[in-house]
Design a protein around this motif. Structure first.
Motif, PDB file in Angstrom:
ATOM      1  N   GLY A  85      13.874   2.657  -4.166  1.00  0.00           N
ATOM      2  CA  GLY A  85      13.931   1.790  -2.844  1.00  0.00           C
ATOM      3  C   GLY A  85      12.467   1.083  -3.115  1.00  0.00           C
ATOM      4  N   ALA A  86      11.894   2.110  -2.289  1.00  0.00           N
ATOM      5  CA  ALA A  86      10.157   1.385  -1.663  1.00  0.00           C
ATOM      6  C   ALA A  86       9.950   0.645  -2.316  1.00  0.00           C
ATOM      7  CB  ALA A  86       9.962   2.675  -1.314  1.00  0.00           C
ATOM      8  N   GLN A  87      10.229   0.656  -3.930  1.00  0.00           N
ATOM      9  CA  GLN A  87       8.906   0.003  -5.057  1.00  0.00           C
ATOM     10  C   GLN A  87       9.456  -1.002  -5.265  1.00  0.00           C
ATOM     11  OE1 GLN A  87       9.652   2.934  -8.330  1.00  0.00           O
ATOM     12  NE2 GLN A  87       7.406   3.739  -8.521  1.00  0.00           N
ATOM     13  N   SER A  88      11.208  -1.366  -4.800  1.00  0.00           N
ATOM     14  CA  SER A  88      11.842  -2.256  -5.060  1.00  0.00           C
ATOM     15  C   SER A  88      11.182  -3.438  -4.221  1.00  0.00           C
ATOM     16  CB  SER A  88      13.480  -2.085  -4.807  1.00  0.00           C
ATOM     17  OG  SER A  88      13.957  -1.826  -3.557  1.00  0.00           O
ATOM     18  N   LYS A  89      10.867  -3.277  -2.644  1.00  0.00           N
ATOM     19  CA  LYS A  89      10.121  -3.778  -1.841  1.00  0.00           C
ATOM     20  C   LYS A  89       8.922  -3.888  -1.817  1.00  0.00           C
ATOM     21  CE  LYS A  89      14.603  -2.471   1.103  1.00  0.00           C
ATOM     22  NZ  LYS A  89      15.392  -2.068   2.218  1.00  0.00           N
ATOM     23  N   GLY A  90       8.128  -3.304  -2.565  1.00  0.00           N
ATOM     24  CA  GLY A  90       6.490  -3.509  -2.301  1.00  0.00           C
ATOM     25  C   GLY A  90       6.262  -2.958  -1.931  1.00  0.00           C
ATOM     26  N   LEU A  91       7.053  -1.623  -1.079  1.00  0.00           N
ATOM     27  CA  LEU A  91       5.837  -0.715   0.044  1.00  0.00           C
ATOM     28  C   LEU A  91       4.879   0.853  -0.887  1.00  0.00           C
ATOM     29  CD1 LEU A  91       9.572   0.098   2.639  1.00  0.00           C
ATOM     30  CD2 LEU A  91       7.292  -1.929   2.400  1.00  0.00           C
ATOM     31  N   LEU A  92       5.434   0.403  -2.371  1.00  0.00           N
ATOM     32  CA  LEU A  92       4.605   1.543  -2.953  1.00  0.00           C
ATOM     33  C   LEU A  92       5.306   1.565  -4.321  1.00  0.00           C
ATOM     34  CD1 LEU A  92       6.826   4.698  -2.735  1.00  0.00           C
ATOM     35  CD2 LEU A  92       5.140   4.578  -1.309  1.00  0.00           C
ATOM     36  N   LEU A  93       3.168   2.079  -4.860  1.00  0.00           N
ATOM     37  CA  LEU A  93       3.304   1.126  -6.424  1.00  0.00           C
ATOM     38  C   LEU A  93       4.612   1.222  -7.562  1.00  0.00           C
ATOM     39  CD1 LEU A  93      -0.192   3.133  -6.198  1.00  0.00           C
ATOM     40  CD2 LEU A  93       0.112   0.710  -5.927  1.00  0.00           C
TER      41      LEU A  93
END
Length: 219
Positions: free
Chosen positions: A97-105
């Motif tokens: 979920g964080a990846q999809s929002k650009g919060l993680l690589l």
């Protein structure tokens, strides 16, 4: 070879055979998918306990000084295993979920697995390890003096927190658990908890070697 070594080895061999032999492999896969919490409980109750016994065997060079309350210790390992089933899902889905929002690589494979492992081992793992240390200490104290009322304060004062943080947190987490769990999160879902539980065998060996070295320095 001692009798205890043979029993320990046979139990481990039985687990490996059950997972590997085609006839029972399908049973393992279906049961894991249908009952994730129960399977997580069983995996950790057996494999993590074997890891704990391995550490005792190496440090004491025998089986005559097994930890007291081994059944209770296995029960606690099982409960932690069931919790880990949920935690693995939460952290894995959370990273996606964080990846999809650009919060993680962004990325899968090792990029995804490493990020899950780092987050898991820097947030949840210290709490889990601390809790397990306290439950183990409670069992030890209860068997030392069954009539004593064991309080949280008594447990906290008994634990060698300096050793816990210097070795368990600051050494095993970055140098063992983060790399190991990176591999874990690259595996198919049905094998993640199993592999995590089997890592306790390796950790048991690491803890035993560390204990022997510490005793040698004191001598």
């Amino acid at each position: 070879m001692k009798k205890g070594d043979l029993i320990w080895g046979l139990v481990l061999a039985a687990v490996v055979a059950f997972i590997s032999v085609p006839a029972t492999h399908e049973v393992f896969m279906n049961f894991t998918a249908a009952h994730p919490y129960i399977s997580g409980f069983i995996k950790f109750a057996i494999l993590a306990t074997l890891g704990e016994l391995l550490a005792v065997r190496i440090t004491t060079k025998g089986w005559d000084r097994l930890p007291k309350g081994i059944i209770y210790r296995a029960l606690i390992w099982g409960l932690l295993g069931a919790l880990i089933v949920l935690v693995f899902e939460i952290y894995g889905s959370g990273v996606k979920g964080a990846q999809s929002k650009g919060l993680l690589l962004e990325g899968g494979g090792i990029i995804f697995a490493l990020q899950v492992s780092v987050l898991l081992n820097t947030t949840f793992a210290p709490v889990l390890m601390g809790t397990h240390k306290m439950t183990d200490t409670y069992i030890d104290l209860k068997y030392q003096n069954p009539k004593e009322k064991i309080t949280i304060g008594r447990i906290v004062k008994t634990i060698d927190w300096e050793s816990f943080f210097s070795f368990v947190i600051f050494k095993t987490l970055p140098f063992f658990w983060i790399p190991a769990h990176t591999i874990t999160f690259m595996l198919p879902p049905e094998y993640k908890v199993l592999f995590a539980a089997s890592l306790s065998l390796a950790l048991g060996l690491i803890l035993a070697v560390a204990k022997v070295k510490a005793q040698a320095k004191k001598a």
